[in-house]
Design an enzyme around this catalytic site. Sequence first.
Site, PDB file in Angstrom:
ATOM      1  N   ASP A   1      -4.622 -10.116 -28.376  1.00  0.00           N
ATOM      2  CA  ASP A   1      -4.854 -11.238 -28.054  1.00  0.00           C
ATOM      3  C   ASP A   1      -4.404 -11.372 -29.982  1.00  0.00           C
ATOM      4  O   ASP A   1      -3.439 -13.149 -29.852  1.00  0.00           O
ATOM      5  CB  ASP A   1      -6.156 -11.424 -28.447  1.00  0.00           C
ATOM      6  CG  ASP A   1      -7.161 -11.610 -27.091  1.00  0.00           C
ATOM      7  OD1 ASP A   1      -6.802 -12.002 -26.652  1.00  0.00           O
ATOM      8  OD2 ASP A   1      -8.265 -10.866 -27.200  1.00  0.00           O
TER       9      ASP A   1
ATOM     10  N   HIS B   1       0.782  -1.437   0.259  1.00  0.00           N
ATOM     11  CA  HIS B   1      -0.149  -0.205  -0.246  1.00  0.00           C
ATOM     12  C   HIS B   1       1.002   1.274   0.057  1.00  0.00           C
ATOM     13  O   HIS B   1       0.294   2.124  -0.758  1.00  0.00           O
ATOM     14  CB  HIS B   1      -0.809   0.160   1.436  1.00  0.00           C
ATOM     15  CG  HIS B   1      -1.790  -0.769   1.126  1.00  0.00           C
ATOM     16  ND1 HIS B   1      -3.650  -0.618   1.897  1.00  0.00           N
ATOM     17  CD2 HIS B   1      -3.680  -1.213  -0.414  1.00  0.00           C
ATOM     18  CE1 HIS B   1      -3.516  -2.023   1.629  1.00  0.00           C
ATOM     19  NE2 HIS B   1      -3.926  -2.255   0.246  1.00  0.00           N
TER      20      HIS B   1
ATOM     21  N   GLU C   1      -7.842 -10.026 -34.542  1.00  0.00           N
ATOM     22  CA  GLU C   1      -7.506 -10.961 -32.903  1.00  0.00           C
ATOM     23  C   GLU C   1      -7.040 -12.111 -32.923  1.00  0.00           C
ATOM     24  O   GLU C   1      -6.141 -12.666 -31.990  1.00  0.00           O
ATOM     25  CB  GLU C   1      -8.193 -10.856 -31.431  1.00  0.00           C
ATOM     26  CG  GLU C   1      -8.999  -9.092 -31.285  1.00  0.00           C
ATOM     27  CD  GLU C   1      -9.772  -9.048 -29.839  1.00  0.00           C
ATOM     28  OE1 GLU C   1      -8.793  -8.622 -29.247  1.00  0.00           O
ATOM     29  OE2 GLU C   1     -10.917  -9.377 -30.111  1.00  0.00           O
TER      30      GLU C   1
ATOM     31  N   CYS D   1      -5.378  -0.966 -31.677  1.00  0.00           N
ATOM     32  CA  CYS D   1      -6.198  -0.707 -30.241  1.00  0.00           C
ATOM     33  C   CYS D   1      -5.091  -1.254 -29.192  1.00  0.00           C
ATOM     34  O   CYS D   1      -5.730  -1.711 -28.411  1.00  0.00           O
ATOM     35  CB  CYS D   1      -7.683  -0.982 -30.703  1.00  0.00           C
ATOM     36  SG  CYS D   1      -8.555  -2.459 -30.920  1.00  0.00           S
TER      37      CYS D   1
HETATM   38  C1  PEP Z   1      -6.608  -6.805 -27.700  1.00  0.00           C
HETATM   39  O1  PEP Z   1      -6.530  -7.834 -27.488  1.00  0.00           O
HETATM   40  O2  PEP Z   1      -5.091  -6.725 -28.368  1.00  0.00           O
HETATM   41  C2  PEP Z   1      -7.413  -6.057 -27.284  1.00  0.00           C
HETATM   42  C3  PEP Z   1      -7.181  -4.506 -27.858  1.00  0.00           C
HETATM   43  O3  PEP Z   1      -8.536  -6.387 -26.743  1.00  0.00           O
HETATM   44  P1  PEP Z   1      -8.218  -6.604 -25.223  1.00  0.00           P
HETATM   45  O4  PEP Z   1      -7.302  -6.631 -24.563  1.00  0.00           O
HETATM   46  O5  PEP Z   1      -9.496  -6.076 -24.308  1.00  0.00           O
HETATM   47  O6  PEP Z   1      -8.472  -8.361 -25.320  1.00  0.00           O
HETATM   48 MG    MG Z   2      -8.496  -8.712 -27.101  1.00  0.00          MG
END
Ligand code: PEP
Ligand code: MG
Length: 854
Positions: free
Chosen positions: A736, A475, A712, A783
């Site tokens: 992923d 903490h 993914e 992303c």
């Molecule tokens: C990913 O798999 O890169 C992604 C953006 O989705 P998450 O991390 O939510 O699985």
């Molecule tokens: Mg993902």
Amino acid sequence: MEAGVARGGSAAEFVRLRVHAPAKGWLLPLEATPDPAFASGALGPGVTLELLDDVIRAPCAGEVAAVAGERHAVTLDCGNGAQILIHCGIDTVSLKGEPFEPLVAVGDRVETGDPLLRVDLEALVAAGKSAATPIVLVEAGGCSLSFRSDPDGLVEPGAELFELHREGARGANGDPRVENGPVATREVILPLPHGLHARPCAAIAAEARRWPAMVTLRTDGRSAAAGSTVGLMKLGATLGARVEIEARGEQAEAAVEAIAALIERGAGDEIAEPHAAPQAPGQPVILRRANPDGPTEPGLLSGVAAAPGKAIGPAYYVHRARIEVTGNAESPPAEKARLRDALSVLRARLADEDDGAGAAIASAQLAILEDEELVAVAEAKIDAGGSAAGAWQAVMQREAEALRALSDARLAERADDLLDLEQRMLRILLGRESEATAPAGAIVIASDLYPSDLKPLRAAGVAGIATVAGGPTSHLAILAASAGIPMAVAFGEPLCGVEEGELVYLDGDAGTLRHAMAREEVEELRKNLADREASYCAALATAQREARLASGERIEVFANIGSVADAEEAVRLGAEGSGLVRTEFLFLDRAEPPSEAEQAEIYAAIIESFGDRPVSIRTLDIGADKPAPYLPLAKEDNPALGVRGIRVGLRYPELLAGQMRAILRGAGGRTAHIMAPMVSSAGEFAQLRAMLDRVLAETGHAAPVRLGAMVETPASALIAGTLAREADFLSVGTNDLTQYTLAADRTNSDLARDLDALHPAVTRLVGIAAEGCRAHGRMLGICGGAAGDPLAAAVLVGLGARELSVSAARVPEIKQWLSALTLEQCRAAAEAALAAASAEEARGELGRLLGRAE
Ligand code: PEP
Ligand code: MG
């Protein structure tokens, strides 16, 4: 039996009652009593104490139900019809009361530890009698008895002997109604990012106590009564741990379900971000030194990184002398009142903490103070003659020791919370209120510090903290990180070689401390720090500008978010939209799915925060490893390869259609961007499109809608061209994609090093996806985490990505980094990454090419 037992019943009712040693002595199992009537258990269950004291005290609160005519035994009515007999010595009835002096009379009300009977031990032994004193439950009434430890060995007055449970309140060993009653079990995967720490433990304990069944939690070979906060903490369960909940007795099934639902909702804590990498279940956190082989340069000390940032300043030792309690106790009622008063003062202080992370940690500490068990044990120690301070210290040290003994680094860190509370209470009780302090700009050196030390050190303006012991997720470390104070821990004894006042350089990212530096070195480090600071300020100052490459091409830099608060923070840091709104948070922490209205309201607020900037809302990405209690998803051996992402949505079309309607409502007249996770075939996307068309037809929604798919899996990357023909946009989830390409579980911390999105296999798949998008004039976004990694970001842009969605905190730096690169450089970076033999080679080559050492 010779002790006359009156029918009691006027004593207070209880749910659970601790029975304590009435005197100092050697504790033996009842079977070892040199009297067949007691040894056989014919008089009831219990234990025997070989007396070493001449005063017998009340083992619990109650009313004196009987004092034997020969004065050698006392029976206490403890409530719920339960009666405990304390029979002083064996065959002592024949002594005609000679060595005994009763100190109570029938009908007297006594508290634990009150004197009941005085015995002349010498006379008893001289008369050839055994001093073995059975303490037995002669009348169970509506109660059952459970032992908390083996009855064996020397005990002090007040030591815990056993526990009584009100029938139907909590079961106990040996109670046939519990043992033969219904049993229900259920396993849950712990969704708590910080594991079972104090706050959720307190919530679970409170829930468990509401049920008449006896509830036990088990994980990784350990078990704990669910009604005990500290007991649950000692399980040491971390994020992702499999926890078995077992209830026995009345309403067992309902109890299990209620506790499982509570845990799955987070038990008052945030639940983990979906797919956040947990610690491997049951594995202790190993404190790894930044440099395991020790310092390689003179003056460089290696510890463990705990709070990011770097600082230079004079070393300043903070010595927190532990308060050790001495001195006498007043009467038990006076000491108990002092204890309760001090607890109230400390609780009020903790409740007053209103400063972000500080408040969260204070509430965790508050939950520890609310553990009835701790206070009850301290009170029993007071009853046995201890002072409030001594009793509190003994209890907290014992519990802290028990946590440390589990040799789990994370639990050892929680032990610091107990010791912090121990010392804070002692300061209140003994009137020694002093605060840790240091000069402004100093690097604090300490053997260890407690969470409560951070506030005064922060107020003093210290520049950094280095400790001999401590852990990176304590903490104290969380508080330091949230206060922006760099910190490194676990340096060991070498830290004490630093001289007070000498200039030291603390690197909270690397977990190192440099001392004995030459003047030139200090100057160079100071310059680096100033450059760093200036570069961050510059990135922040220009963060609101449109992101463009140095060669002029527009690259949108978006943020990945999961809540309205995230959205606001992202906008503040210059995000030009969101390429990924993770909506799982709305679906996972509850017993029923969120209503469309509730969803629409939140989506609207998120979209509103971004103004006119685009926001891609991802449909729910849940699956067997992130179970939603209201979906009957089967347990799977391989959840990452099971029913997750879009597969769930297509199996529960009403859930998905409802979410689509909510997104459309939330977007109102703006363009709605709906994105589906884990799409791996054109057929899935076709079903998705058909569902959206149906929803649009039903709702008559007229504003524009764009439907995208996440890439993914290797499958979706390879068929990106086919998907791009149907989808309005594609977005690569590199987290992923990397996991599935490399067959490396992203939740397995052992594989963390191997999960590099710059592995050439992943880069090539992204290249294929980019090609597929280009062929159909579709936009490719990224992303996953790779978009926020500067070297990978350059490669992704070089491959064709024109939208990078990164964590909000990285937006300023990524925008600034891109503004210094030309498209040509990015393409060269992509070429180099595609040609590399490994992720390491790619990183080395990119570092050289782009002039960026990582
Ligand atoms: C990913 O798999 O890169 C992604 C953006 O989705 P998450 O991390 O939510 O699985
Ligand atoms: Mg993902």
